[in-house]
Design a protein around this motif. Structure first.
Motif, short mmCIF file in Angstrom:
data_model
loop_
_atom_site.label_atom_id
_atom_site.label_comp_id
_atom_site.label_asym_id
_atom_site.label_seq_id
_atom_site.Cartn_x
_atom_site.Cartn_y
_atom_site.Cartn_z
N ILE A 254 0.89 -1.41 -0.01
CA ILE A 254 0.17 -0.10 -0.08
C ILE A 254 0.95 1.27 0.14
CG2 ILE A 254 -1.73 1.14 1.47
CD1 ILE A 254 -2.78 -1.44 2.24
N ARG A 255 2.14 1.34 0.94
CA ARG A 255 2.74 2.42 0.87
C ARG A 255 3.22 2.63 -0.50
NH1 ARG A 255 7.77 3.72 1.18
NH2 ARG A 255 8.52 1.73 1.03
N GLN A 256 3.83 1.45 -0.93
CA GLN A 256 4.51 1.65 -2.66
C GLN A 256 3.29 2.34 -3.50
OE1 GLN A 256 6.04 -1.79 -3.77
NE2 GLN A 256 7.70 -1.97 -2.15
N LYS A 257 2.09 1.74 -3.29
CA LYS A 257 0.95 2.27 -4.10
C LYS A 257 0.82 3.96 -4.03
CE LYS A 257 -2.40 1.88 -7.15
NZ LYS A 257 -2.11 1.47 -8.50
N VAL A 258 0.90 4.17 -2.66
CA VAL A 258 0.62 5.44 -2.50
C VAL A 258 1.96 6.54 -3.01
CG1 VAL A 258 0.65 7.26 -0.33
CG2 VAL A 258 -0.56 5.08 -0.20
N GLU A 259 3.03 5.94 -2.77
CA GLU A 259 4.21 6.72 -3.40
C GLU A 259 4.23 6.81 -5.02
OE1 GLU A 259 6.59 8.21 -1.99
OE2 GLU A 259 6.11 7.76 0.21
N GLU A 260 3.63 5.70 -5.66
CA GLU A 260 3.54 5.65 -7.05
C GLU A 260 2.28 6.93 -7.30
OE1 GLU A 260 2.43 1.85 -8.14
OE2 GLU A 260 4.74 1.04 -7.80
N ASP A 261 1.28 6.79 -6.68
CA ASP A 261 0.07 7.97 -7.01
C ASP A 261 0.85 9.19 -6.63
OD1 ASP A 261 -1.24 5.79 -7.45
OD2 ASP A 261 -2.45 5.76 -5.53
N LYS A 262 1.54 9.46 -5.43
CA LYS A 262 2.03 10.82 -5.22
C LYS A 262 3.09 10.97 -6.32
CE LYS A 262 3.65 11.58 -1.11
NZ LYS A 262 4.59 11.70 0.08
N ALA A 263 3.81 10.21 -6.84
CA ALA A 263 4.81 10.65 -8.02
C ALA A 263 4.11 10.75 -9.20
CB ALA A 263 5.79 9.65 -8.23
N GLU A 264 3.01 10.20 -9.51
CA GLU A 264 2.15 10.38 -10.44
C GLU A 264 1.50 11.99 -10.49
OE1 GLU A 264 0.30 9.78 -14.24
OE2 GLU A 264 2.07 8.76 -13.39
N ARG A 265 0.98 12.27 -9.44
CA ARG A 265 0.27 13.44 -9.19
C ARG A 265 1.22 14.63 -9.54
NH1 ARG A 265 -2.51 10.93 -5.11
NH2 ARG A 265 -1.14 11.82 -3.45
N ARG A 266 2.59 14.49 -8.64
CA ARG A 266 3.71 15.42 -8.98
C ARG A 266 3.96 15.71 -10.55
NH1 ARG A 266 6.30 17.16 -4.28
NH2 ARG A 266 8.26 17.66 -5.86
N ARG A 267 3.98 14.37 -11.21
CA ARG A 267 4.41 14.66 -12.77
C ARG A 267 3.26 15.27 -13.33
NH1 ARG A 267 2.89 12.21 -17.21
NH2 ARG A 267 1.57 10.84 -16.07
N LYS A 268 2.02 14.82 -13.26
CA LYS A 268 0.89 15.87 -13.64
C LYS A 268 0.99 17.24 -13.44
CE LYS A 268 -2.16 11.87 -14.15
NZ LYS A 268 -3.67 11.20 -13.80
N LEU A 269 1.43 17.45 -12.20
CA LEU A 269 1.39 18.91 -11.66
C LEU A 269 2.64 19.50 -12.30
CD1 LEU A 269 0.19 18.73 -8.17
CD2 LEU A 269 -1.32 19.45 -10.23
N GLY A 270 3.57 18.88 -12.91
CA GLY A 270 4.88 19.49 -13.45
C GLY A 270 5.65 19.84 -12.18
N LEU A 271 5.65 19.19 -11.19
CA LEU A 271 6.64 18.96 -10.12
C LEU A 271 7.86 18.24 -10.22
CD1 LEU A 271 4.34 19.51 -7.07
CD2 LEU A 271 5.37 21.35 -8.16
N PRO A 272 8.91 18.74 -9.83
CA PRO A 272 10.12 17.79 -9.86
C PRO A 272 9.91 16.40 -8.93
CG PRO A 272 10.67 19.41 -8.39
CD PRO A 272 9.43 20.04 -9.00
N ALA A 273 10.18 15.35 -9.77
CA ALA A 273 10.45 14.16 -8.96
C ALA A 273 11.04 14.16 -7.39
CB ALA A 273 10.51 13.00 -9.60
N GLU A 274 10.76 13.45 -6.63
CA GLU A 274 11.47 13.19 -5.36
C GLU A 274 12.71 12.47 -5.53
OE1 GLU A 274 8.12 13.40 -1.83
OE2 GLU A 274 9.02 11.51 -2.40
N ASP A 275 13.75 12.65 -4.70
CA ASP A 275 15.14 11.73 -4.61
C ASP A 275 14.78 10.46 -4.51
OD1 ASP A 275 17.44 11.03 -4.99
OD2 ASP A 275 18.24 12.42 -3.30
N PRO A 276 14.82 9.39 -5.35
CA PRO A 276 14.73 8.13 -5.15
C PRO A 276 15.62 7.61 -4.16
CG PRO A 276 15.56 8.32 -7.35
CD PRO A 276 15.28 9.80 -6.60
#
Length: 414
Positions: A254-276
């Motif tokens: 679930i945590r990984q899914k949340v992280e993926e959703d967060k990254a997807e939202r950041r991408r759609k908003l044009g925000l830089p990705a978090e440091d992996p």
């Protein structure tokens, strides 16, 4: 045939010797004894070697000790009974004969004294005097009937008409009771008291043995119960560990899914990705820990769990259908556990519409039942669980896994 015992005409008891007959007469006041060709029974206990002289005595011994095996040694110990003069008289005669000049002196032998009245009655019955005297002497001057019985049993003896002779100093007249009636009663009471004490001691000994056996069985039952409880605790601990691991893995997913959703939202908003590199600092440690664990083959319980997980993941969009399949499988396992002898609960037609809708059409449903011991038979038309293949531990494990799959909301998320 020579007699092998003396039979009491009053009670029918068989006695081995004249001495036993005298003791019997003192205890019971019976005086009607006759020589008999019936041997005294000799049953020997094979466990403790106790001799028993009657079936009643052997039954009583069995009731007291639990020993049931007896060997009949009657014919080994049987021998002709001696009706000669008592040993005391012979010892006196031998002593008198050896107290002379040292040579074996001749002992004067005379006709024994017998009951004159009974002798006259026997002579009136046409018995020769020598035969009548011999019969009275060897029957102990007991009675007319005893003397007649002796004559009948010994009429073919070669010396039946010879006058009996006894040492002169032992011819003290007809035998007289050695004890008075009061002394007989006292001695009988002593014998009864001795027998009662012996019986009480035997009963106390048997009670001690039974108590020891009860204590031993109690200890064994307690030890067996302790082992069973230990095994149950270990099983519960392992089950809880497995459930916690399942929950941890589900939360991680679930945590990984949340992280993926967060990254997807950041991408759609044009925000830089978090440091992996900073996303999951604990992953390398976990992987290193996993790599250090020994590799072992999967158990049947683990295979069941994996089979159920695969079934849920294969139909993750059909939660109601998956839950119904788990509940149906749990019902099958419960029926087998409660009624292992009922074949109708161990035999399922694969083409049955209800079975196909609930279990058969789902990938992994039939495989789970095969892990529980069911086999395809009759050309694949039936699933059948043979009686000799029923393993209660496997059935219980299947029920536990199914309960966990039904009640654990994180089951099969990975």
């Amino acid at each position: 045939m020579a007699g092998v015992s003396l039979k009491c005409g009053d009670c029918g008891a068989l006695l081995k010797s004249v001495e036993e007959a005298q003791e019997h007469a003192e205890l019971t006041s019976h005086s009607n004894f006759a020589e008999s060709t019936e041997a005294v029974l000799n049953l020997v206990c094979t466990t403790c070697s106790k001799p028993c002289r009657s079936k009643t005595e052997s039954d009583l011994h069995t009731k007291r000790t639990g020993h049931t095996e007896f060997v009949d040694k009657t014919m080994e110990t049987v021998k002709p009974i001696s009706l000669e003069a008592p040993k005391a008289a012979m010892e006196i005669a031998n002593h008198d004969g050896s107290s002379g000049s040292g040579d074996a002196a001749e002992v004067e032998m005379v006709v024994p004294d017998v009951d004159k009245n009974i002798l006259l009655e026997l002579e009136a019955m046409a018995f020769p005097k020598a035969r009548a005297t011999r019969a009275l002497h060897y029957s102990g001057n007991a009675s007319l009937e005893a003397a007649v019985n002796w004559v009948v049993e010994h009429e073919n003896d070669p010396d039946v008409d010879e006058m009996p002779k006894v040492p002169a100093n032992s011819n003290a007249g007809p035998p007289k009771p050695a004890l008075t009636p009061e002394e007989v009663k006292i001695k009988a009471q002593e014998l009864r008291e001795r027998a009662r004490k012996k019986k009480e001691e035997e009963e106390k000994r048997m009670e001690r043995e039974r108590e020891k056996e009860r204590i031993r069985i109690g200890k064994e039952l307690l030890e067996a119960k302790r082992i069973e409880e230990d095994n149950e605790r270990k099983r519960i601990i392992l089950l809880r560990k497995a459930e916690k691991e399942e929950e941890r893995r589900a939360r991680e997913k679930i945590r990984q899914k949340v992280e993926e959703d967060k990254a997807e939202r950041r991408r759609k908003l044009g925000l830089p990705a978090e440091d992996p590199a900073a996303a999951k600092p604990s992953v390398p440690v976990v992987e290193e820990k996993k790599s250090s664990l020994p590799i072992r083959p999967a158990t049947k319980t683990e295979k069941m769990r994996e089979c159920l997980r695969s079934l849920k993941q294969a139909h993750k969009e059909e939660d109601a259908k998956v839950k119904r399949a788990f509940q149906t499988l749990l019902t099958y396992m419960g029926n087998v556990a409660k009624n292992p002898d009922e074949e109708k609960f161990r035999k399922i037609r694969l083409t049955n519409q209800t079975f196909q809708e609930r279990v058969g059409s789902l990938r992994g449903g039939i495989e789970f039942m095969e892990l529980c011991g069911f086999e395809k038979m009759e050309g694949g038309e039936f699933l059948f669980l043979p009686m000799d293949k029923i393993d209660p531990a496997v059935i219980n494990s299947a029920g536990t896994e199914l309960n966990s799959a039904i009640n654990n909301p994180f089951f099969g998320v990975l």
